[in-house]
Design a protein around this motif. Structure first.
Motif, PDB file in Angstrom:
ATOM      1  N   VAL A 324      44.721  32.879  33.861  1.00 37.18           N
ATOM      2  CA  VAL A 324      43.302  32.590  33.682  1.00 37.18           C
ATOM      3  C   VAL A 324      42.515  32.921  34.948  1.00 37.18           C
ATOM      4  CG1 VAL A 324      41.620  30.745  33.313  1.00 37.18           C
ATOM      5  CG2 VAL A 324      43.692  30.840  31.918  1.00 37.18           C
ATOM      6  N   CYS A 325      43.044  32.559  36.109  1.00 33.15           N
ATOM      7  CA  CYS A 325      42.352  32.854  37.364  1.00 33.15           C
ATOM      8  C   CYS A 325      42.197  34.364  37.573  1.00 33.15           C
ATOM      9  CB  CYS A 325      43.112  32.244  38.533  1.00 33.15           C
ATOM     10  SG  CYS A 325      43.040  30.438  38.600  1.00 33.15           S
ATOM     11  N   GLY A 326      43.255  35.107  37.260  1.00 31.31           N
ATOM     12  CA  GLY A 326      43.157  36.555  37.376  1.00 31.31           C
ATOM     13  C   GLY A 326      42.130  37.137  36.428  1.00 31.31           C
ATOM     14  N   GLY A 327      42.113  36.641  35.183  1.00 31.49           N
ATOM     15  CA  GLY A 327      41.129  37.112  34.228  1.00 31.49           C
ATOM     16  C   GLY A 327      39.713  36.792  34.653  1.00 31.49           C
ATOM     17  N   VAL A 328      39.495  35.587  35.191  1.00 35.95           N
ATOM     18  CA  VAL A 328      38.165  35.203  35.662  1.00 35.95           C
ATOM     19  C   VAL A 328      37.732  36.087  36.835  1.00 35.95           C
ATOM     20  CG1 VAL A 328      36.851  33.366  36.791  1.00 35.95           C
ATOM     21  CG2 VAL A 328      38.333  32.831  34.849  1.00 35.95           C
ATOM     22  N   ALA A 329      38.657  36.384  37.729  1.00 39.14           N
ATOM     23  CA  ALA A 329      38.324  37.237  38.868  1.00 39.14           C
ATOM     24  C   ALA A 329      37.884  38.627  38.414  1.00 39.14           C
ATOM     25  CB  ALA A 329      39.524  37.340  39.808  1.00 39.14           C
ATOM     26  N   VAL A 330      38.594  39.196  37.447  1.00 35.07           N
ATOM     27  CA  VAL A 330      38.212  40.513  36.931  1.00 35.07           C
ATOM     28  C   VAL A 330      36.867  40.434  36.218  1.00 35.07           C
ATOM     29  CG1 VAL A 330      38.847  42.359  35.343  1.00 35.07           C
ATOM     30  CG2 VAL A 330      40.603  41.284  36.752  1.00 35.07           C
ATOM     31  N   ALA A 331      36.647  39.361  35.444  1.00 37.65           N
ATOM     32  CA  ALA A 331      35.374  39.200  34.736  1.00 37.65           C
ATOM     33  C   ALA A 331      34.209  39.071  35.709  1.00 37.65           C
ATOM     34  CB  ALA A 331      35.446  37.972  33.822  1.00 37.65           C
ATOM     35  N   VAL A 332      34.398  38.305  36.788  1.00 38.63           N
ATOM     36  CA  VAL A 332      33.344  38.173  37.788  1.00 38.63           C
ATOM     37  C   VAL A 332      33.031  39.520  38.436  1.00 38.63           C
ATOM     38  CG1 VAL A 332      32.787  37.160  40.033  1.00 38.63           C
ATOM     39  CG2 VAL A 332      33.791  35.737  38.239  1.00 38.63           C
ATOM     40  N   SER A 333      34.066  40.306  38.690  1.00 46.27           N
ATOM     41  CA  SER A 333      33.834  41.621  39.287  1.00 46.27           C
ATOM     42  C   SER A 333      33.040  42.531  38.362  1.00 46.27           C
ATOM     43  CB  SER A 333      35.180  42.273  39.650  1.00 46.27           C
ATOM     44  OG  SER A 333      35.842  42.771  38.497  1.00 46.27           O
ATOM     45  N   LEU A 334      33.229  42.369  37.058  1.00 44.02           N
ATOM     46  CA  LEU A 334      32.465  43.182  36.117  1.00 44.02           C
ATOM     47  C   LEU A 334      30.982  42.842  36.144  1.00 44.02           C
ATOM     48  CD1 LEU A 334      34.854  43.182  33.011  1.00 44.02           C
ATOM     49  CD2 LEU A 334      34.434  45.066  34.594  1.00 44.02           C
ATOM     50  N   VAL A 335      30.676  41.573  36.405  1.00 47.07           N
ATOM     51  CA  VAL A 335      29.281  41.141  36.452  1.00 47.07           C
ATOM     52  C   VAL A 335      28.639  41.486  37.789  1.00 47.07           C
ATOM     53  CG1 VAL A 335      27.743  39.141  36.342  1.00 47.07           C
ATOM     54  CG2 VAL A 335      29.710  39.294  34.792  1.00 47.07           C
ATOM     55  N   THR A 336      29.354  41.209  38.877  1.00 46.63           N
ATOM     56  CA  THR A 336      28.777  41.421  40.201  1.00 46.63           C
ATOM     57  C   THR A 336      28.798  42.875  40.643  1.00 46.63           C
ATOM     58  OG1 THR A 336      30.915  40.931  41.251  1.00 46.63           O
ATOM     59  CG2 THR A 336      29.387  39.089  40.916  1.00 46.63           C
ATOM     60  N   ARG A 337      29.786  43.617  40.174  1.00 45.05           N
ATOM     61  CA  ARG A 337      29.890  45.028  40.552  1.00 45.05           C
ATOM     62  C   ARG A 337      30.372  45.828  39.353  1.00 45.05           C
ATOM     63  NH1 ARG A 337      33.538  47.592  45.472  1.00 45.05           N
ATOM     64  NH2 ARG A 337      32.584  49.670  45.454  1.00 45.05           N
ATOM     65  N   PRO A 338      29.488  46.132  38.410  1.00 45.66           N
ATOM     66  CA  PRO A 338      29.899  46.865  37.202  1.00 45.66           C
ATOM     67  C   PRO A 338      30.478  48.234  37.566  1.00 45.66           C
ATOM     68  CG  PRO A 338      27.672  45.977  36.969  1.00 45.66           C
ATOM     69  CD  PRO A 338      28.047  45.830  38.411  1.00 45.66           C
ATOM     70  N   PRO A 339      31.468  48.696  36.842  1.00 47.72           N
ATOM     71  CA  PRO A 339      32.026  50.025  37.118  1.00 47.72           C
ATOM     72  C   PRO A 339      31.012  51.110  36.834  1.00 47.72           C
ATOM     73  CG  PRO A 339      32.900  49.149  35.059  1.00 47.72           C
ATOM     74  CD  PRO A 339      32.127  48.035  35.694  1.00 47.72           C
TER      75      PRO A 339
END
Length: 427
Positions: A324-339
């Motif tokens: 869950v922590c890994g998934g949240v980290a990836v999700a936050v990165s998508l919001v703060t720094r979209p590809p």
């Protein structure tokens, strides 16, 4: 020998060592058959790359690798019907779907009775259900691996074509047929293509969805990702990555269009079967792969999540917490720094999938072929490094790029002194 030739020799030789490892260590007959044939093909490729010169060296080497690692084992295993158990599971699920409306057995008893795939995967077994196995031609054309390979190739080529036809910054790398042939000949694709094939259409559809999203085609991207999610639920992170890519580069409207098309596609492909056999679907598609079913899953590679789960309830909860922590980290990165662009999107999706595979309570090393394939092909197809501004395409459809090129001073004056034949379009 040039440095490029040395790299080719080392690459093919390394692939040959990898293939030979299956002969030495695997206990599964399809693995050993592929390993023996592929090792010979890769050895021939290494010799050709080292002894021959010029374009002929690469052509002969590639032909040897394709013959030994793809053509011979793929054709032999299809004609004999040998393969990993999931091939039979898919073909049985197709027969069940045609006769009962659901691809799942009501009361599975053994490992091979479980169908851990969503209903869309059964479609690859329909040719076998219709043709039977009464003749070599029927076995060849009906095998699910053949159609998995067809979908993969169509998606890889189609995604690259989408980028090539794109606007500024969306230019695919030259030599597409050669790099595609190298990818298919490599163990990354040749091995699963021959023995199983089930994850290849998933990877292809995810790549196609990201390529369409990179071009701002939200609806088409949503449909491609819906098809992927109808095969395995592990494709779900690709939807979030595509939505972030669309939002950052083309605006919320395209992201919503992607989400709408995805929702409609998933409902059409999955809901009818889910309503007909909800219990069987939950048990076999979700409980079984995560080790929660009555029969233990064979996906038991010694990955961190699996090792933690074996320690008991505390270890299992720890694995889930890390997941869950890994998934949240990836999700936050998508919001703060979209590809920005399909290469960066493929990298982000690969990172999310690797986190999921590492900390899931059950898994296999072979699962990592999916993120690796996305990372490799995104670079081969585009020739652009991740984060490159030229590939990102951060402009809105119908509008100008956000970064305008600065006009060169006295451009007209310079052009007068250049011969007309040397100017673009003056040939």
């Amino acid at each position: 020998m040039t440095s490029a030739a040395v790299k080719w020799v080392a690459g093919w030789a390394g692939a040959g060592v990898w293939a030979a490892g299956f002969v030495a260590f695997s206990t599964l007959a399809p693995h050993r058959i592929w390993g023996a044939s592929a090792a010979v093909g890769y050895l021939g490729a290494a010799l050709a790359a080292g002894l021959l010169r010029g374009p002929r060296a690469r052509s002969v080497a590639l032909g040897s690798a394709l013959t030994g690692a793809v053509a011979v084992p793929f054709g032999y295993l299809l004609l004999t019907g040998e393969g990993q158990s999931e091939v039979g599971v898919i073909q049985r699920s197709a027969a069940l779907l045609l006769h009962s409306g659901t691809p799942y057995l009501a009361e599975p008893q053994a490992v091979t009775d479980y169908n851990p795939y969503l209903p869309g995967m059964a479609l690859f077994g329909i040719p076998a259900a219709l043709l039977g196995d009464g003749s070599p031609v029927a076995r060849l054309l009906g095998d699910a691996r053949l159609w998995c390979a067809v979908v993969l190739l169509l998606c890889l080529v189609g995604g690259r074509a989408v980028l090539r036809r794109g606007g500024p910054g969306h230019v695919a790398a030259p030599g597409g047929s050669t790099v595609l042939a190298v990818l298919i000949a490599s163990p990354l694709v040749a091995f699963p293509l021959s023995v199983s094939g089930v994850d290849l259409p998933l990877a292809g559809l995810c790549w196609l969805g990201l390529a369409l999203a990179a071009r701002g085609r939200g609806g088409a991207a949503g449909l491609a990702l819906a098809a992927a999610c109808a095969l395995k639920w592990t494709a779900l992170p690709a939807v979030a990555v595509a939505a972030a890519l669309l939002t950052g580069s083309y605006g919320t409207r395209q992201a919503l269009r992607c989400a709408s098309a995805w929702s409609a596609g998933v409902v059409a492909l999955v809901l009818p079967v889910a309503l007909r056999s909800p219990g069987a679907l939950v048990e076999q598609v979700f409980a079984f792969p995560t080790g929660q079913a009555e029969v233990a899953t064979p996906a038991a590679s010694p990955l961190p999540g699996r090792l933690l789960a074996e320690l008991g309830p505390a270890g299992r909860y720890t694995a889930v917490l890390l997941l869950v922590c890994g998934g949240v980290a990836v999700a936050v990165s998508l919001v703060t720094r979209p590809p920005a662009g399909c290469v960066a999107a493929a990298d982000r999706l690969a990172a999310g999938l690797c986190v999921a595979f590492l900390f899931a309570p059950a898994g296999r090393f072979g699962y990592f072929a999916l993120p690796l394939l996305l990372v490799v092909w995104s670079r081969l197809a585009t020739g652009v490094l991740p984060g490159a501004r030229s590939q990102a395409g951060p402009w809105r459809r119908g509008g100008p790029p956000t970064t305008r090129p600065t006009a060169l001073p006295q451009a007209t004056h310079v052009a007068r002194h250049v011969p007309a034949a040397a100017l673009p379009g003056r040939r």
